[in-house]
Design a protein around this motif. Structure first.
Motif, PDB file in Angstrom:
ATOM      1  N   GLN A  60       8.256  27.839 -22.783  1.00  0.00           N
ATOM      2  CA  GLN A  60       7.889  26.561 -22.186  1.00  0.00           C
ATOM      3  C   GLN A  60       8.761  25.508 -22.850  1.00  0.00           C
ATOM      4  N   ARG A  61      10.009  25.528 -22.456  1.00  0.00           N
ATOM      5  CA  ARG A  61      10.986  24.647 -23.061  1.00  0.00           C
ATOM      6  C   ARG A  61      10.547  23.203 -22.875  1.00  0.00           C
ATOM      7  N   GLY A  62      10.541  22.466 -23.894  1.00  0.00           N
ATOM      8  CA  GLY A  62      10.130  21.068 -23.845  1.00  0.00           C
ATOM      9  C   GLY A  62       8.775  20.832 -24.485  1.00  0.00           C
ATOM     10  N   SER A  63       7.909  21.833 -24.467  1.00  0.00           N
ATOM     11  CA  SER A  63       6.584  21.642 -25.065  1.00  0.00           C
ATOM     12  C   SER A  63       6.672  21.461 -26.578  1.00  0.00           C
ATOM     13  N   GLU A  64       7.732  22.012 -27.181  1.00  0.00           N
ATOM     14  CA  GLU A  64       7.896  21.840 -28.631  1.00  0.00           C
ATOM     15  C   GLU A  64       8.333  20.425 -28.988  1.00  0.00           C
ATOM     16  N   LEU A  65       8.726  19.646 -27.983  1.00  0.00           N
ATOM     17  CA  LEU A  65       9.171  18.274 -28.247  1.00  0.00           C
ATOM     18  C   LEU A  65       8.019  17.273 -28.241  1.00  0.00           C
ATOM     19  N   ILE A  66       6.874  17.684 -27.736  1.00  0.00           N
ATOM     20  CA  ILE A  66       5.730  16.770 -27.644  1.00  0.00           C
ATOM     21  C   ILE A  66       5.299  16.349 -29.048  1.00  0.00           C
ATOM     22  N   GLY A  67       5.170  15.041 -29.243  1.00  0.00           N
ATOM     23  CA  GLY A  67       4.774  14.475 -30.523  1.00  0.00           C
ATOM     24  C   GLY A  67       5.955  14.039 -31.381  1.00  0.00           C
ATOM     25  N   ARG A  68       7.148  14.472 -31.048  1.00  0.00           N
ATOM     26  CA  ARG A  68       8.334  14.100 -31.829  1.00  0.00           C
ATOM     27  C   ARG A  68       8.903  12.773 -31.332  1.00  0.00           C
ATOM     28  N   GLY A  97       4.129  13.902 -23.421  1.00  0.00           N
ATOM     29  CA  GLY A  97       3.743  14.951 -22.478  1.00  0.00           C
ATOM     30  C   GLY A  97       4.940  15.458 -21.712  1.00  0.00           C
ATOM     31  N   GLN A  98       4.670  16.369 -20.814  1.00  0.00           N
ATOM     32  CA  GLN A  98       5.734  16.970 -20.025  1.00  0.00           C
ATOM     33  C   GLN A  98       5.237  17.158 -18.609  1.00  0.00           C
ATOM     34  N   ASP A  99       6.106  16.826 -17.654  1.00  0.00           N
ATOM     35  CA  ASP A  99       5.805  17.014 -16.238  1.00  0.00           C
ATOM     36  C   ASP A  99       6.975  17.783 -15.631  1.00  0.00           C
ATOM     37  N   GLY A 100       6.908  19.114 -15.697  1.00  0.00           N
ATOM     38  CA  GLY A 100       8.023  19.944 -15.245  1.00  0.00           C
ATOM     39  C   GLY A 100       9.194  19.794 -16.192  1.00  0.00           C
ATOM     40  N   VAL A 101      10.331  19.265 -15.674  1.00  0.00           N
ATOM     41  CA  VAL A 101      11.510  19.067 -16.520  1.00  0.00           C
ATOM     42  C   VAL A 101      11.576  17.644 -17.069  1.00  0.00           C
ATOM     43  N   LEU A 102      10.623  16.820 -16.712  1.00  0.00           N
ATOM     44  CA  LEU A 102      10.591  15.432 -17.191  1.00  0.00           C
ATOM     45  C   LEU A 102       9.669  15.327 -18.401  1.00  0.00           C
ATOM     46  N   LEU A 103      10.147  14.597 -19.414  1.00  0.00           N
ATOM     47  CA  LEU A 103       9.312  14.336 -20.575  1.00  0.00           C
ATOM     48  C   LEU A 103       8.729  12.930 -20.447  1.00  0.00           C
TER      49      LEU A 103
END
Length: 148
Positions: A90-98, A137-143
């Motif tokens: 789930q590419r991008g989910s690791e970016l949440i909170g950074r 958060g993440q919405d598909g490929v959009l952060l």
């Protein structure tokens, strides 16, 4: 028809098992595999005990089909365990909170950030280049981002 059923041979069961296994190749998801194995098993039993009545052959086929289907179902459920890494693939989910610095200004609700060696599209309130944002958060490929 009843005369044919009264004289079922092991070849009939092996042919049915082979047909079901061939149909499984076309994508039945594993279910025809086990029913085909049940038919082949009845064929082997009929070979070993040629005097097996046709009604008992069908009862054995039904029981073995249900048992193998239940076995397959339990095996499938046991294989679907919760992952120790829920964010895997789930590419991008690791970016949440950074937090990141905007690479391109957010204009009209869209902009870009640089995360590692990638550029990510972001949505949020309009901000100029160089503003610090936090990924919420993440919405598909959009952060989804918010200003710090």
């Amino acid at each position: 028809m009843i005369a044919y059923l009264q004289h079922l041979s092991y070849w009939d069961w092996l042919a049915l098992g082979t047909l079901l296994l061939i149909l499984e190749v076309f994508g039945a998801g594993g279910y025809l595999l086990w029913i085909g194995i049940a038919a082949a098993s009845v064929g082997v039993l009929t070979y070993l005990f040629p005097a097996l009545p046709w009604a008992l052959q069908f009862v054995l086929f039904g029981l073995l089909s249900v048992l193998t289907a239940v076995f397959w179902w339990q095996r499938q459920r046991a294989g679907s365990k919760v992952s120790a890494q829920p964010g895997l693939n789930q590419r991008g989910s690791e970016l949440i909170g950074r937090t990141f610095v905007l690479h391109e200004a957010i204009i009209g609700g869209r902009g870009k950030i640089r995360a590692g060696d990638s550029l990510w599209l972001v949505i949020g309130a309009d901000l100029p280049v160089g503003s610090e944002v936090r990924v919420t958060g993440q919405d598909g490929v959009l952060l989804k981002v918010e200003p710090l």
